[in-house]
Design a protein around this motif. Structure first.
Motif, PDB file in Angstrom:
ATOM      1  N   GLY B 430      21.017  48.643  92.633  1.00  0.00           N
ATOM      2  CA  GLY B 430      20.124  48.781  92.403  1.00  0.00           C
ATOM      3  C   GLY B 430      20.391  48.193  90.260  1.00  0.00           C
ATOM      4  N   MET B 431      19.564  47.502  89.486  1.00  0.00           N
ATOM      5  CA  MET B 431      20.034  47.611  88.523  1.00  0.00           C
ATOM      6  C   MET B 431      19.258  48.405  87.760  1.00  0.00           C
ATOM      7  SD  MET B 431      19.867  44.336  88.777  1.00  0.00           S
ATOM      8  CE  MET B 431      20.541  43.522  87.331  1.00  0.00           C
ATOM      9  N   TRP B 432      20.003  48.732  87.002  1.00  0.00           N
ATOM     10  CA  TRP B 432      19.802  49.346  85.911  1.00  0.00           C
ATOM     11  C   TRP B 432      19.892  50.032  83.545  1.00  0.00           C
ATOM     12  CZ3 TRP B 432      24.362  51.802  82.893  1.00  0.00           C
ATOM     13  CH2 TRP B 432      24.128  53.496  82.828  1.00  0.00           C
ATOM     14  N   CYS B 433      19.501  49.889  82.979  1.00  0.00           N
ATOM     15  CA  CYS B 433      19.096  49.843  81.400  1.00  0.00           C
ATOM     16  C   CYS B 433      20.562  49.923  80.727  1.00  0.00           C
ATOM     17  CB  CYS B 433      17.869  50.950  81.676  1.00  0.00           C
ATOM     18  SG  CYS B 433      18.559  52.389  80.657  1.00  0.00           S
ATOM     19  N   GLY B 434      21.178  51.103  81.539  1.00  0.00           N
ATOM     20  CA  GLY B 434      22.816  51.185  80.869  1.00  0.00           C
ATOM     21  C   GLY B 434      22.242  52.352  80.055  1.00  0.00           C
ATOM     22  N   GLU B 435      21.317  53.176  79.801  1.00  0.00           N
ATOM     23  CA  GLU B 435      21.021  54.155  79.293  1.00  0.00           C
ATOM     24  C   GLU B 435      21.421  55.591  79.780  1.00  0.00           C
ATOM     25  OE1 GLU B 435      17.520  54.219  76.436  1.00  0.00           O
ATOM     26  OE2 GLU B 435      18.020  51.433  76.196  1.00  0.00           O
ATOM     27  N   ARG B 436      22.572  56.869  79.203  1.00  0.00           N
ATOM     28  CA  ARG B 436      22.551  57.745  79.626  1.00  0.00           C
ATOM     29  C   ARG B 436      21.054  58.714  79.809  1.00  0.00           C
ATOM     30  NH1 ARG B 436      28.039  60.817  77.328  1.00  0.00           N
ATOM     31  NH2 ARG B 436      27.993  62.422  78.861  1.00  0.00           N
ATOM     32  N   GLU B 437      20.190  59.125  78.763  1.00  0.00           N
ATOM     33  CA  GLU B 437      19.109  59.819  79.000  1.00  0.00           C
ATOM     34  C   GLU B 437      18.259  58.913  80.885  1.00  0.00           C
ATOM     35  OE1 GLU B 437      14.735  60.115  76.482  1.00  0.00           O
ATOM     36  OE2 GLU B 437      17.066  59.033  76.043  1.00  0.00           O
ATOM     37  N   CYS B 438      18.537  58.082  80.742  1.00  0.00           N
ATOM     38  CA  CYS B 438      17.993  57.375  82.047  1.00  0.00           C
ATOM     39  C   CYS B 438      18.734  57.573  83.702  1.00  0.00           C
ATOM     40  CB  CYS B 438      17.837  55.780  82.027  1.00  0.00           C
ATOM     41  SG  CYS B 438      17.403  55.391  83.634  1.00  0.00           S
ATOM     42  N   GLU B 439      20.160  57.992  83.673  1.00  0.00           N
ATOM     43  CA  GLU B 439      21.395  57.481  83.506  1.00  0.00           C
ATOM     44  C   GLU B 439      21.222  59.422  84.620  1.00  0.00           C
ATOM     45  OE1 GLU B 439      24.959  57.258  82.707  1.00  0.00           O
ATOM     46  OE2 GLU B 439      26.126  57.777  85.006  1.00  0.00           O
ATOM     47  N   GLU B 456      31.907  42.931  91.270  1.00  0.00           N
ATOM     48  CA  GLU B 456      31.066  41.826  91.552  1.00  0.00           C
ATOM     49  C   GLU B 456      29.837  42.360  91.612  1.00  0.00           C
ATOM     50  OE1 GLU B 456      32.477  41.339  95.755  1.00  0.00           O
ATOM     51  OE2 GLU B 456      34.034  41.088  95.210  1.00  0.00           O
ATOM     52  N   GLU B 457      28.921  41.828  90.957  1.00  0.00           N
ATOM     53  CA  GLU B 457      28.081  42.391  90.572  1.00  0.00           C
ATOM     54  C   GLU B 457      26.556  41.021  91.192  1.00  0.00           C
ATOM     55  OE1 GLU B 457      26.112  43.301  86.733  1.00  0.00           O
ATOM     56  OE2 GLU B 457      27.491  44.681  87.349  1.00  0.00           O
ATOM     57  N   GLU B 458      25.543  40.920  91.189  1.00  0.00           N
ATOM     58  CA  GLU B 458      24.745  40.684  91.733  1.00  0.00           C
ATOM     59  C   GLU B 458      23.404  40.835  91.008  1.00  0.00           C
ATOM     60  OE1 GLU B 458      24.139  41.232  96.034  1.00  0.00           O
ATOM     61  OE2 GLU B 458      25.385  42.865  95.704  1.00  0.00           O
ATOM     62  N   ASN B 459      22.605  39.726  91.148  1.00  0.00           N
ATOM     63  CA  ASN B 459      21.188  39.670  89.651  1.00  0.00           C
ATOM     64  C   ASN B 459      19.893  40.144  90.892  1.00  0.00           C
ATOM     65  OD1 ASN B 459      19.388  40.190  88.180  1.00  0.00           O
ATOM     66  ND2 ASN B 459      20.459  37.759  87.340  1.00  0.00           N
ATOM     67  N   LEU B 460      19.326  41.333  90.640  1.00  0.00           N
ATOM     68  CA  LEU B 460      18.465  42.565  91.536  1.00  0.00           C
ATOM     69  C   LEU B 460      17.531  42.026  91.049  1.00  0.00           C
ATOM     70  CD1 LEU B 460      20.619  44.932  93.584  1.00  0.00           C
ATOM     71  CD2 LEU B 460      19.958  41.780  93.946  1.00  0.00           C
ATOM     72  N   GLY B 461      17.462  41.954  89.930  1.00  0.00           N
ATOM     73  CA  GLY B 461      16.241  41.756  88.814  1.00  0.00           C
ATOM     74  C   GLY B 461      16.446  41.790  87.400  1.00  0.00           C
ATOM     75  N   SER B 462      15.228  41.855  86.746  1.00  0.00           N
ATOM     76  CA  SER B 462      15.151  42.339  85.000  1.00  0.00           C
ATOM     77  C   SER B 462      15.100  43.742  84.651  1.00  0.00           C
ATOM     78  CB  SER B 462      14.904  40.193  84.570  1.00  0.00           C
ATOM     79  OG  SER B 462      13.527  40.681  84.788  1.00  0.00           O
ATOM     80  N   VAL B 463      14.388  43.945  85.240  1.00  0.00           N
ATOM     81  CA  VAL B 463      14.743  45.217  84.737  1.00  0.00           C
ATOM     82  C   VAL B 463      14.857  46.887  85.490  1.00  0.00           C
ATOM     83  CG1 VAL B 463      11.491  44.659  83.389  1.00  0.00           C
ATOM     84  CG2 VAL B 463      11.932  45.999  86.005  1.00  0.00           C
ATOM     85  N   CYS B 464      15.158  47.574  84.900  1.00  0.00           N
ATOM     86  CA  CYS B 464      15.993  49.198  85.308  1.00  0.00           C
ATOM     87  C   CYS B 464      14.807  49.639  86.330  1.00  0.00           C
ATOM     88  CB  CYS B 464      15.730  50.117  84.033  1.00  0.00           C
ATOM     89  SG  CYS B 464      16.184  51.619  84.803  1.00  0.00           S
ATOM     90  N   GLN B 465      15.213  49.751  87.437  1.00  0.00           N
ATOM     91  CA  GLN B 465      14.181  50.019  88.249  1.00  0.00           C
ATOM     92  C   GLN B 465      13.953  51.367  88.535  1.00  0.00           C
ATOM     93  OE1 GLN B 465      17.191  47.596  91.293  1.00  0.00           O
ATOM     94  NE2 GLN B 465      14.912  47.899  92.641  1.00  0.00           N
ATOM     95  N   PHE B 466      15.004  52.240  87.605  1.00  0.00           N
ATOM     96  CA  PHE B 466      14.291  53.912  87.368  1.00  0.00           C
ATOM     97  C   PHE B 466      13.566  53.828  85.893  1.00  0.00           C
ATOM     98  CE2 PHE B 466      18.485  53.136  89.108  1.00  0.00           C
ATOM     99  CZ  PHE B 466      17.905  53.877  90.519  1.00  0.00           C
ATOM    100  N   CYS B 467      13.271  52.944  85.135  1.00  0.00           N
ATOM    101  CA  CYS B 467      12.505  53.802  84.019  1.00  0.00           C
ATOM    102  C   CYS B 467      11.553  52.066  82.884  1.00  0.00           C
ATOM    103  CB  CYS B 467      13.353  53.870  82.833  1.00  0.00           C
ATOM    104  SG  CYS B 467      14.515  52.492  82.134  1.00  0.00           S
ATOM    105  N   GLY B 468      12.227  51.130  83.537  1.00  0.00           N
ATOM    106  CA  GLY B 468      11.182  50.122  83.195  1.00  0.00           C
ATOM    107  C   GLY B 468      12.167  48.894  82.723  1.00  0.00           C
ATOM    108  N   LYS B 469      12.820  49.792  81.756  1.00  0.00           N
ATOM    109  CA  LYS B 469      13.599  49.058  80.519  1.00  0.00           C
ATOM    110  C   LYS B 469      14.338  47.626  81.251  1.00  0.00           C
ATOM    111  CE  LYS B 469      13.868  53.044  77.099  1.00  0.00           C
ATOM    112  NZ  LYS B 469      14.635  53.808  76.652  1.00  0.00           N
ATOM    113  N   PRO B 470      14.379  47.006  79.506  1.00  0.00           N
ATOM    114  CA  PRO B 470      14.988  45.593  80.446  1.00  0.00           C
ATOM    115  C   PRO B 470      16.649  45.997  81.282  1.00  0.00           C
ATOM    116  CG  PRO B 470      14.571  45.035  78.256  1.00  0.00           C
ATOM    117  CD  PRO B 470      13.888  46.898  78.017  1.00  0.00           C
ATOM    118  N   ALA B 471      17.057  45.228  82.632  1.00  0.00           N
ATOM    119  CA  ALA B 471      18.333  45.687  82.785  1.00  0.00           C
ATOM    120  C   ALA B 471      19.591  45.559  82.287  1.00  0.00           C
ATOM    121  CB  ALA B 471      17.612  44.745  84.853  1.00  0.00           C
ATOM    122  N   LYS B 472      20.531  45.987  82.389  1.00  0.00           N
ATOM    123  CA  LYS B 472      21.935  45.693  81.832  1.00  0.00           C
ATOM    124  C   LYS B 472      22.597  45.260  82.643  1.00  0.00           C
ATOM    125  CE  LYS B 472      23.887  46.730  77.486  1.00  0.00           C
ATOM    126  NZ  LYS B 472      24.373  48.021  76.259  1.00  0.00           N
TER     127      LYS B 472
END
Lengths: 481, 481
Positions: B430-439, B456-472
């Protein structure tokens, strides 16, 4: 060039001036070992560790050929287990390291770092063993142990050392005795065929035996300074630990029986033996089969066309034959500097190859053990070198045996013994009454200990040469490490 | 006969009923391991240890081929050294064992049993390193380490475990990064080619990285129960420890510089992975190249003339080819009992040879991995078996890869993720924002952790699927051991 030679040698104290300092200089200058921030604990650097790897590989193969399997028991032993065998705890408790806290909590019971593993292994054996059908147990482990030593010397006596410890159980007394002697023989064979060190084999006196053993057998080597090095021991533990730990099994007749038990070990101490038996005032002299580098190739005038190509060709030819070879083509150092460097490091054979050698279809081969140097034809070169490594080994074993025999003496009486042991220290062969009191007196008065009652006894008289009582054994005595 | 089959299998809990109990049953019934009297410390028995020896031998060869040398650093580390690197001490201090007494004396400073050796090794490196000419340092050690764990499981998490730890120094950042990735790749290669376990490779998040590292890379495997096992890590330590321990050298320009540092390790935990990836309800299924016994020969009607002779002949033929083979001619047990015994122990191939086979010039060969059984001609038998071992390995890797892929899912949103992770646990991509708090929130709410940011990254979207912030990043998530 002569000056450069001295650059190395002048840093090594001469053996005859100060043997302990010579030893320290050699191990430090050759990068085998270093002192760590924890007193008595050493760092084994790659050049020292590679020797241990070769010892391990030789022994591990022999252990497996004789039916043993490796396993691993815990590093820490509860105090209550250490206390179970009375003689054992008396022998080891004064020198163990105690763990009292795990993480942030104080432990309910102190744990010691294994000084040897009989106790923890016996505890497990008592859980496992049920029937005579499961015997023998033939297990070994490679690990480190800790014994808190007051005075330490790298390899010879350190608070932590690497070793292997075999622990076996047998149905009968005879089988256990056979195992004990078999493993002693594996050690003797390893010492002679790998380390080129001749050993005196025999039994320890009651005073010198392992804490908890029925009998301890030993291999003893003589160092250049005339001191002995106990190089490996094999213990017949009878049923001492089996009874203390209640290891039992249903025997052939249905009765509950205690098994017979052995343990045996050698350690990184052997590396100290290799240094002190074979070394000289130019540094290490390594026996070929245990040397990390068996052959070093040093190209001469390496910028000249064809030199490095030929050097690499030779390297490959040797590697294919399983020879551990290093080609040193570092252009920052002169050939002379390299000669001295590898001489100090004890590399058994040095090959020099330059334009003139190539045109003559030869390479110069220099031996470390006797400094002989001669051109050898490049026809069949690999096999010639391989044979030469065996010759070097044989010659080193012969030389070490001669050295030991020259330092072995008999004596007329206790006074003569004292004088000879001071003036020309080495192994003394003499008759002994077998009594502990007499043995302790010798030790107290002279610092000399009974190394062993050899398997090959000689009859040198009928009275104890120390106290005058009837003699029971011929023994080897020496100062020791 | 059918009844005898069940004698074994009935003692192993079915995976689907209780996976942790299945694991415990398998390791105990197959005699790989036992619990010791010290909580959290295990005894590795020969059948488990032999797997470790095969891993060691495979890796040690690769380490040496990539220029590394083995050495040995002390077991004990002074508290003051452990304290030098701030993040490191915070990470490890809560879980170390403390030695407070040596023999009968209280120590002036507490010593911890190494939980890992960066600190003691860096202390030595700071003494040794002087010039860029000496770099790189490429050292490794094989040893045991202690980390005081609260909840332990044999192989997977124990207070003591066996491992190797590589510690290297480099002149440049680029070289250190290259080394870190090279060793990660050695691990991945070992997992696939020795253990038949496919790995997801990637970088750990800031939260999950090694205490004191700049970056930690990992290989992650998926177990049968859908949980991930971190199977090996390689750390780029940048100059963190070098600065804390003042390791420096004179660089090419004459300036004093700090080296760049890596460390990397795998442990006996890998054995747990082998069990949980390949095992089934009949017990272990061992990949051929790591199996202590690759082929077991079971003679049928062994009292009949010629049977044992032929069985021994086959044994020798296989041994010559370097195959680890056992001939079980114990007359106390039936062939059927033996079939089940070796099946449970996961021996890759079973050879049955009886009078009828001999007269047909064949042997029956049964595969453990897929239960296929067929007669194989005794003409060129050794080579056929050798090829079959490779086929079994390939098929096991394929099967494990399929299993992992079937348990890998994508999800639409956090709620969908939670449901799927409960119902069909495995790797979630899944996509994740990269932030520790979210993790940390994900971990707290679901028990699931981010295993890695895969190479091997895949692009599954542009927002973090956990918090809605931009995905990193795209990440792999799983419950884990």
């Amino acid at each position: 060039m002569a000056k450069k030679n001295n650059d190395f040698v002048k840093d090594i104290t001469k053996m005859e001036d100060d043997f302990p300092q010579w030893y320290t200089d050699v191990i430090k200058k050759t990068d085998m070992v270093d002192y760590s921030p924890v007193k008595g604990f050493m760092v084994i650097k790659p050049y020292g560790y590679a020797i241990w790897e070769n010892i391990q590989s030789f022994l591990d193969k022999r252990f497996k050929e004789t039916g043993h399997e490796n396993c691993y028991f815990p590093l820490l032993i509860p105090e209550s287990l250490l206390n179970k065998e009375k003689e054992h705890v008396e022998g080891f408790a004064p020198e163990v390291a105690w763990v009292t806290h795990g993480g942030e909590n104080k432990l309910a019971e102190r744990l010691c770092i294994r000084p040897t593993s009989e106790t923890i292994i016996c505890e497990m054996y008592s859980k496992w063993l049920t029937s005579y059908r499961e015997l023998p147990y033939l297990y070994n482990q490679w690990c480190s142990v800790v014994r808190w030593e007051k005075a330490t010397r790298p390899f010879l006596r350190t608070s932590e050392f690497l070793w292997q410890e075999g622990h076996t159980l047998h149905e009968t007394k005879e089988e256990a005795e056979k195992e004990t002697l078999q493993m002693l023989n594996v050690y003797k064979d390893m010492a002679e065929n790998l380390l080129a060190i001749p050993m005196i084999v025999g039994k320890k006196s009651e005073k010198e035996k392992f804490a908890g053993a029925e009998a301890t057998y030993t291999i003893e080597a003589l160092m250049h300074d005339g001191k002995a090095l106990q190089s490996g021991t094999s213990h017949n533990l009878a049923q001492h630990f089996a009874k203390a730990f209640d290891i039992n099994f249903q025997g052939r007749t249905g009765e509950i029986e205690y098994p017979f038990h052995t343990s045996w070990g050698v350690s990184t101490r052997l590396i100290g033996g290799v240094i002190m038996v074979h070394g000289d005032n130019r540094g290490l002299v390594l026996p070929p089969f245990v040397a990390p580098i068996q052959v070093v190739i040093i190209p001469i005038a390496q910028k000249k066309e064809g030199v490095l190509e030929k050097a690499n060709e030779i390297k490959k030819e040797l590697e294919v034959l399983g020879i551990r070879v290093k080609l040193d083509d570092n252009a920052n150092y002169s050939a002379g500097w390299k000669f001295n460097q590898y001489e100090m490091k004890g590399v058994p054979l040095r090959i020099e190859i330059g334009p003139r050698d190539i045109s003559n279809n030869v390479a110069m081969v220099a031996r470390r053990d006797n400094f002989e140097k001669e051109p050898i034809s490049l026809e069949g070169f690999g096999n010639t070198v391989k044979e030469l490594l065996q010759t070097v080994h044989n010659d080193m074993l012969t030389k070490a045996t001669r050295m030991r025999d020259e330092k072995t003496f008999t004596f007329t009486d206790y006074e003569d013994f004292k004088v000879k042991m001071e003036e020309t220290p080495g192994f003394a062969k003499g008759m002994w009454c077998g009594e502990r009191e007499c043995e302790e007196k010798i030790k107290d008065e002279t610092g000399v200990s009974i190394r062993c009652i050899p398997f090959e006894e000689e009859n040198l008289g009928s009275v104890c040469q120390f106290c005058g009582k009837p003699a029971k054994y011929m023994v080897y005595l020496a100062k020791s490490y």
